[in-house]
Scaffold this motif. Structure first.
Motif, PDB file in Angstrom:
ATOM      1  N   ILE A 127      -6.237   2.105  -4.086  1.00 62.37           N
ATOM      2  CA  ILE A 127      -5.657   1.133  -3.161  1.00 62.37           C
ATOM      3  C   ILE A 127      -6.683   0.786  -2.090  1.00 62.37           C
ATOM      4  O   ILE A 127      -7.230   1.675  -1.425  1.00 62.37           O
ATOM      5  N   ILE A 128      -6.952  -0.501  -1.925  1.00 65.59           N
ATOM      6  CA  ILE A 128      -7.861  -0.981  -0.888  1.00 65.59           C
ATOM      7  C   ILE A 128      -7.074  -1.929   0.015  1.00 65.59           C
ATOM      8  O   ILE A 128      -6.494  -2.913  -0.462  1.00 65.59           O
TER       9      ILE A 128
ATOM     10  N   ALA B 122       0.836  -1.205   0.000  1.00 68.61           N
ATOM     11  CA  ALA B 122       0.000   0.000   0.000  1.00 68.61           C
ATOM     12  C   ALA B 122       0.870   1.253   0.000  1.00 68.61           C
ATOM     13  O   ALA B 122       0.612   2.209  -0.745  1.00 68.61           O
ATOM     14  N   ASN B 123       1.923   1.249   0.806  1.00 70.45           N
ATOM     15  CA  ASN B 123       2.808   2.411   0.874  1.00 70.45           C
ATOM     16  C   ASN B 123       3.599   2.605  -0.417  1.00 70.45           C
ATOM     17  O   ASN B 123       3.861   3.739  -0.832  1.00 70.45           O
ATOM     18  N   ILE B 124       3.991   1.519  -1.069  1.00 69.85           N
ATOM     19  CA  ILE B 124       4.697   1.618  -2.355  1.00 69.85           C
ATOM     20  C   ILE B 124       3.795   2.264  -3.401  1.00 69.85           C
ATOM     21  O   ILE B 124       4.190   3.181  -4.126  1.00 69.85           O
ATOM     22  N   LEU B 125       2.538   1.808  -3.476  1.00 67.53           N
ATOM     23  CA  LEU B 125       1.643   2.238  -4.547  1.00 67.53           C
ATOM     24  C   LEU B 125       1.024   3.614  -4.314  1.00 67.53           C
ATOM     25  O   LEU B 125       0.372   4.151  -5.206  1.00 67.53           O
ATOM     26  N   VAL B 126       1.234   4.174  -3.135  1.00 70.64           N
ATOM     27  CA  VAL B 126       0.790   5.554  -2.905  1.00 70.64           C
ATOM     28  C   VAL B 126       1.383   6.489  -3.957  1.00 70.64           C
ATOM     29  O   VAL B 126       0.758   7.481  -4.352  1.00 70.64           O
ATOM     30  N   ALA B 127       2.575   6.162  -4.456  1.00 67.17           N
ATOM     31  CA  ALA B 127       3.236   7.008  -5.450  1.00 67.17           C
ATOM     32  C   ALA B 127       2.554   6.965  -6.810  1.00 67.17           C
ATOM     33  O   ALA B 127       2.827   7.816  -7.663  1.00 67.17           O
TER      34      ALA B 127
END
Length: 253
Positions: free
Chosen positions: A137-138, A126-131
């Motif tokens: 993101i779920i 989730a933290n990686i894909l915040v970018a």
């Protein structure tokens, strides 16, 4: 000291201390770091040690070492696997990514994908894909496993059961010669089985080291996945079974 004497000595140190470092061995054995790197590569090639950043660990201790060190196990192979897997994920898809360093590598390769919906029980993913601002993101709720950012338990399963996603990308702790996907944590196994059940397609990402390990809990069979992404050719018996089961095997460069 010749290599014939160094290799058993390195293994003894690894068994006693759980981990060896290149610089520590070079100083201890009175040889260059380049020599130690070659020794560790030979021990890794024969399955007696697993390479990590700056050194090596015993294969049987992989599940017990820190998560950061596991990220460094065969990081180049995992990156190649992730690139190959990401190429097969279409834009606009709904995707589940589960717990593991290999699936985290896939997440990094999805940062330029557009119109994705990613469901995950991995806080690191989730933290990686915040970018990626074009990715919804779920996060599946559950009990947080602090050492690796994983979410597990009945609440996680209940959340996953609300979805039917286009595809799932999963990892495993071990893969045996019968084609069984294995793990150490029985709660995580239940989550992984639910992921497979709620996915239209399932991709397995696992590097060659998983074939040298064992774990006690069975997730599923390779027969239950649609594609397997790895970094080295499979043993003949397992390759034949994948053909029999119709599993697409992708060997990443």
């Amino acid at each position: 000291m010749s290599q014939a004497f160094r290799l058993p000595e390195i293994l003894e140190i690894a068994r006693a201390e759980g981990k060896v470092t290149v610089e520590g061995l070079a100083e201890r054995l009175g040889v260059t770091v380049q020599t130690i790197r070659r020794d560790l590569s030979e021990l890794a090639d024969t399955g007696r040690l697993e390479r990590v950043h700056g050194g090596a660990v015993l294969p049987s201790s992989v599940s017990n070492i820190g998560y950061e060190e596991r990220r460094n196990l065969n990081d180049a192979g995992k990156a190649a696997i992730a690139r190959a897997c990401a190429r097969e994920i279409p834009e606009g898809a709904s995707v589940f990514l589960n717990i593991g360093t290999s699936t985290e590598a896939v997440a990094r390769e999805l940062l330029r994908h557009r119109s994705l919906m990613v469901i995950t029980n991995n806080m690191n993913i989730a933290n990686i894909l915040v970018a990626n601002k074009d990715c919804e993101i779920i996060v599946a709720g559950g009990v947080l496993r602090r050492f690796d950012g994983g979410l597990i338990g009945n609440l996680t399963i209940n959340t996953i059961e609300q979805f039917k996603f286009d595809l799932a990308v999963i990892g495993c702790s071990a893969l045996d010669e019968d084609g069984d996907l294995l793990d150490f944590d029985i709660q995580e196994v239940g989550v992984s089985q639910t992921i497979i059940a709620r996915s239209r397609k399932t991709y397995l990402v696992a590097d060659h080291s998983k074939l040298k390990r064992s774990a006690p809990a069975r997730i599923a069979s390779l027969a239950d996945v649609d594609a397997f992404f790895t970094d080295q050719p499979l043993p003949d018996r397992l390759e034949a079974r994948c053909r029999e089961w119709g599993v697409d095997v992708h060997i990443a460069d």
